[in-house]
Design a protein around this motif. Sequence first.
Motif, short mmCIF file in Angstrom:
data_model
loop_
_atom_site.label_atom_id
_atom_site.label_comp_id
_atom_site.label_asym_id
_atom_site.label_seq_id
_atom_site.Cartn_x
_atom_site.Cartn_y
_atom_site.Cartn_z
N LYS A 48 0.84 -1.20 0.00
CA LYS A 48 0.00 0.00 0.00
C LYS A 48 0.87 1.25 0.00
O LYS A 48 0.59 2.23 -0.70
CB LYS A 48 -0.92 0.00 1.23
N GLU A 49 1.93 1.21 0.80
CA GLU A 49 2.82 2.38 0.91
C GLU A 49 3.49 2.68 -0.43
O GLU A 49 3.58 3.84 -0.85
CB GLU A 49 3.88 2.13 1.98
N ASP A 60 -2.84 13.66 -4.69
CA ASP A 60 -3.13 12.33 -5.26
C ASP A 60 -2.78 11.23 -4.26
O ASP A 60 -3.50 10.24 -4.13
CB ASP A 60 -2.34 12.12 -6.55
N GLN A 61 -1.64 11.42 -3.57
CA GLN A 61 -1.24 10.44 -2.56
C GLN A 61 -2.27 10.35 -1.44
O GLN A 61 -2.62 9.25 -0.98
CB GLN A 61 0.13 10.82 -1.98
N LEU A 62 -2.79 11.50 -1.02
CA LEU A 62 -3.81 11.53 0.04
C LEU A 62 -5.08 10.82 -0.43
O LEU A 62 -5.69 10.04 0.32
CB LEU A 62 -4.12 12.97 0.44
N TYR A 63 -5.47 11.08 -1.69
CA TYR A 63 -6.67 10.45 -2.25
C TYR A 63 -6.52 8.92 -2.28
O TYR A 63 -7.43 8.19 -1.88
CB TYR A 63 -6.93 10.97 -3.67
N ILE A 64 -5.37 8.44 -2.74
CA ILE A 64 -5.13 7.00 -2.84
C ILE A 64 -5.10 6.36 -1.44
O ILE A 64 -5.64 5.26 -1.23
CB ILE A 64 -3.81 6.71 -3.59
N GLU A 65 -4.51 7.06 -0.48
CA GLU A 65 -4.47 6.53 0.88
C GLU A 65 -5.89 6.39 1.45
O GLU A 65 -6.24 5.35 2.03
CB GLU A 65 -3.65 7.45 1.78
N ILE A 66 -6.71 7.41 1.25
CA ILE A 66 -8.11 7.37 1.73
C ILE A 66 -8.88 6.26 1.01
O ILE A 66 -9.64 5.52 1.61
CB ILE A 66 -8.79 8.74 1.51
N ASN A 69 -7.87 2.78 2.28
CA ASN A 69 -8.45 2.54 3.60
C ASN A 69 -9.94 2.20 3.49
O ASN A 69 -10.44 1.32 4.20
CB ASN A 69 -8.26 3.78 4.50
N ARG A 70 -10.62 2.91 2.59
CA ARG A 70 -12.05 2.65 2.39
C ARG A 70 -12.28 1.28 1.78
O ARG A 70 -13.21 0.55 2.17
CB ARG A 70 -12.65 3.74 1.49
N MET A 71 -11.43 0.90 0.84
CA MET A 71 -11.55 -0.41 0.20
C MET A 71 -11.30 -1.53 1.20
O MET A 71 -11.96 -2.58 1.14
CB MET A 71 -10.57 -0.51 -0.98
N LYS A 72 -10.39 -1.30 2.12
CA LYS A 72 -10.13 -2.30 3.16
C LYS A 72 -11.32 -2.41 4.09
O LYS A 72 -11.74 -3.50 4.48
CB LYS A 72 -8.87 -1.93 3.94
#
Length: 399
Positions: A48-49, A60-66, A69-72
Amino acid sequence: MIKMNRNIQILEYKNKVVLANNLTGAWLRITKEIYEYLVIAIKLNYSKELFIRSFVKPEDQLYIEILLNRMKELGIIDSQEIFFPKSITFEVTNRCNLKCSHCCLNANNNSEEMTTQKILQVLKKITKWGVDKITITGGEPLFRNDILKILAFLRQSFRGMIILSTNGVLINENNIEAIIGYVDRIDISIDGVDEESCSRVRGNGVFGKVIKSVYLLKKRGFDLISLSMVLTEENEKLVEKFMQLNQKLGTYPVIRRISWLGRALENKSRLMTGDIPYQYGAEIDCSEKGMCTYENCSNLVTKYHIRYDGSVYACQTIDDERYRIGHIDQISNFSKIKNNRLSMLVDDLLKINHQCEKCEVMKFCWKCPVEIMEYTKNGSMKEHCKSVRNNLFHVIWEE
């Protein structure tokens, strides 16, 4: 490493992609561009990192991190096992003090039923399975002279949730203290908003008796009460008033679709004059959403219904012998059931209704195969499909 859950279904449309967990019904929509990046990351065994860092812009990094987390959280990525509560609905009698015109079980006053000792034996078998929730239903369970003995035994031997499903008419000053001492929740069928609307389905005087029972329960501090209404052509117009009635009483509203079985089928011409695909489904607790989603139920072995004669089915809306799992005497332990017969039900549905097989949103059509079969047989399948497809495409693509 990022890993897609094995229960994921994928639907692509134009520049959007929907990923849905067909075990839970949870879904998430992303752009096709992000989905393609995700596929590449999975193929390359990215963590993930590493996937987050592969995007240059901080936003974009913040969007992908969120997003990850939502997908998990929704069970779309990662392979954590999802546990559903084990539940049993036990029809302790088919006898009833009412003769409701829409009763799918055709409950009556003359049916044979299990002895007290037999019911206690069945309850021992149920609790041995490690069940989380047991619903005692009928017919009308309070019609049995030994019902308090049955509930007392269950409460003593079982620490999970006990639900009493009743028409509410037989709750009175003599039995109310025992009932609320033995059960955690009471589900009462009322099917109307006043004496006039209720009497059309359930008979004269029932509405007032149910309201009196609710007040008796509330007076003693018992608050976990639901009132349910099965939709017919007439009371479909009363949904808003039904919600208001529940708000006034402090009860939980449950709207149910009619099942065309038993007396409901016999009285079909009275209950509906046209092929009306009612839009309201049964209200289901979020934790149990996966129990009643199309395609999903065939994978679940955590929910069963025991009929008054000992027949075991995967769902109480099923009355066809072909889908009977067996007799309770033949089942030593519910954990050993390997085939709940629901996949056979889905197969039979597709044999008579090829629209479902060819439909591009079938995987996201959260409708029970039993319901869809009803629509197919009564000729309203076209309208049903149109409604479902329009609603799904609106939710998935237009929001």
